[in-house]
Motif scaffolding. Structure first.
Motif, PDB file in Angstrom:
ATOM      1  N   LEU A   1       0.830  -1.203   0.000  1.00  0.00           N
ATOM      2  CA  LEU A   1       0.000   0.000   0.000  1.00  0.00           C
ATOM      3  C   LEU A   1       0.864   1.251   0.000  1.00  0.00           C
ATOM      4  O   LEU A   1       1.987   1.242   0.505  1.00  0.00           O
ATOM      5  CB  LEU A   1      -0.890   0.026   1.241  1.00  0.00           C
TER       6      LEU A   1
ATOM      7  N   ASP B   1       1.029   6.057   4.491  1.00  0.00           N
ATOM      8  CA  ASP B   1       0.041   6.890   5.172  1.00  0.00           C
ATOM      9  C   ASP B   1      -1.417   6.529   4.898  1.00  0.00           C
ATOM     10  O   ASP B   1      -2.306   7.343   5.107  1.00  0.00           O
ATOM     11  CB  ASP B   1       0.264   8.378   4.872  1.00  0.00           C
ATOM     12  N   VAL B   2      -1.700   5.329   4.434  1.00  0.00           N
ATOM     13  CA  VAL B   2      -3.090   4.901   4.299  1.00  0.00           C
ATOM     14  C   VAL B   2      -3.546   4.458   5.690  1.00  0.00           C
ATOM     15  O   VAL B   2      -2.942   3.566   6.279  1.00  0.00           O
ATOM     16  CB  VAL B   2      -3.232   3.732   3.302  1.00  0.00           C
ATOM     17  N   PRO B   3      -4.601   5.095   6.232  1.00  0.00           N
ATOM     18  CA  PRO B   3      -5.060   4.713   7.566  1.00  0.00           C
ATOM     19  C   PRO B   3      -5.439   3.226   7.618  1.00  0.00           C
ATOM     20  O   PRO B   3      -5.960   2.673   6.657  1.00  0.00           O
ATOM     21  CB  PRO B   3      -6.305   5.584   7.788  1.00  0.00           C
ATOM     22  N   TYR B   4      -5.208   2.618   8.768  1.00  0.00           N
ATOM     23  CA  TYR B   4      -5.443   1.180   8.919  1.00  0.00           C
ATOM     24  C   TYR B   4      -6.863   0.797   8.514  1.00  0.00           C
ATOM     25  O   TYR B   4      -7.066  -0.191   7.816  1.00  0.00           O
ATOM     26  CB  TYR B   4      -5.178   0.761  10.366  1.00  0.00           C
ATOM     27  N   ARG B   5      -7.865   1.577   8.911  1.00  0.00           N
ATOM     28  CA  ARG B   5      -9.259   1.230   8.641  1.00  0.00           C
ATOM     29  C   ARG B   5      -9.582   1.216   7.151  1.00  0.00           C
ATOM     30  O   ARG B   5     -10.580   0.659   6.733  1.00  0.00           O
ATOM     31  CB  ARG B   5     -10.194   2.174   9.386  1.00  0.00           C
ATOM     32  N   GLU B   6      -8.731   1.838   6.335  1.00  0.00           N
ATOM     33  CA  GLU B   6      -8.975   1.906   4.900  1.00  0.00           C
ATOM     34  C   GLU B   6      -8.079   0.959   4.099  1.00  0.00           C
ATOM     35  O   GLU B   6      -8.222   0.858   2.888  1.00  0.00           O
ATOM     36  CB  GLU B   6      -8.738   3.328   4.394  1.00  0.00           C
ATOM     37  N   GLN B   7      -7.200   0.256   4.732  1.00  0.00           N
ATOM     38  CA  GLN B   7      -6.200  -0.511   3.998  1.00  0.00           C
ATOM     39  C   GLN B   7      -6.789  -1.624   3.148  1.00  0.00           C
ATOM     40  O   GLN B   7      -6.422  -1.776   1.996  1.00  0.00           O
ATOM     41  CB  GLN B   7      -5.151  -1.067   4.954  1.00  0.00           C
ATOM     42  N   GLN B   8      -7.694  -2.415   3.684  1.00  0.00           N
ATOM     43  CA  GLN B   8      -8.267  -3.511   2.908  1.00  0.00           C
ATOM     44  C   GLN B   8      -8.955  -2.996   1.654  1.00  0.00           C
ATOM     45  O   GLN B   8      -8.778  -3.522   0.571  1.00  0.00           O
ATOM     46  CB  GLN B   8      -9.278  -4.301   3.747  1.00  0.00           C
TER      47      GLN B   8
ATOM     48  N   HIS C   1      -8.626   0.023   0.207  1.00  0.00           N
ATOM     49  CA  HIS C   1      -7.708   0.786  -0.641  1.00  0.00           C
ATOM     50  C   HIS C   1      -6.926  -0.145  -1.564  1.00  0.00           C
ATOM     51  O   HIS C   1      -6.742   0.142  -2.738  1.00  0.00           O
ATOM     52  CB  HIS C   1      -6.750   1.606   0.225  1.00  0.00           C
ATOM     53  N   ALA C   2      -6.518  -1.280  -1.028  1.00  0.00           N
ATOM     54  CA  ALA C   2      -5.722  -2.224  -1.816  1.00  0.00           C
ATOM     55  C   ALA C   2      -6.520  -2.819  -2.968  1.00  0.00           C
ATOM     56  O   ALA C   2      -5.956  -3.195  -3.985  1.00  0.00           O
ATOM     57  CB  ALA C   2      -5.207  -3.340  -0.917  1.00  0.00           C
TER      58      ALA C   2
ATOM     59  N   ASN D   1      -6.981   3.450  -7.513  1.00  0.00           N
ATOM     60  CA  ASN D   1      -5.803   3.898  -6.770  1.00  0.00           C
ATOM     61  C   ASN D   1      -4.510   3.483  -7.447  1.00  0.00           C
ATOM     62  O   ASN D   1      -3.428   3.748  -6.949  1.00  0.00           O
ATOM     63  CB  ASN D   1      -5.844   3.363  -5.339  1.00  0.00           C
TER      64      ASN D   1
END
Length: 62
Positions: free
Chosen positions: A19, A22-29, A31-32, A37
């Motif tokens: 990733l 700086d992608v917040p943890y709550r958005e990682q799944q 976002h990937a 993106n």
């Protein structure tokens, strides 16, 4: 009747998705998985090298 050869076989698989910083943890799944993106361009030698590194790291686990 043809049986599924994988039927009843327990297994585990991981998806490794680097990733951007700086992608917040709550958005990682999410976002990937969002194509908008971008996609990281990987060559076959890079993928093989990463697989080798992961295999080596996993072999040290009990």
């Amino acid at each position: 009747m043809r049986q599924n050869r994988q039927q009843g076989n327990s297994h585990l698989h991981w998806h490794v998705a680097p990733l951007p910083p700086d992608v917040p943890y709550r958005e990682q799944q999410f976002h990937a998985l969002m194509g908008e993106n971008g996609v990281l361009p990987w060559t076959l030698p890079q993928a093989i090298e990463l697989a080798d590194r992961l295999r080596a790291a996993l072999s040290t686990l009990d």
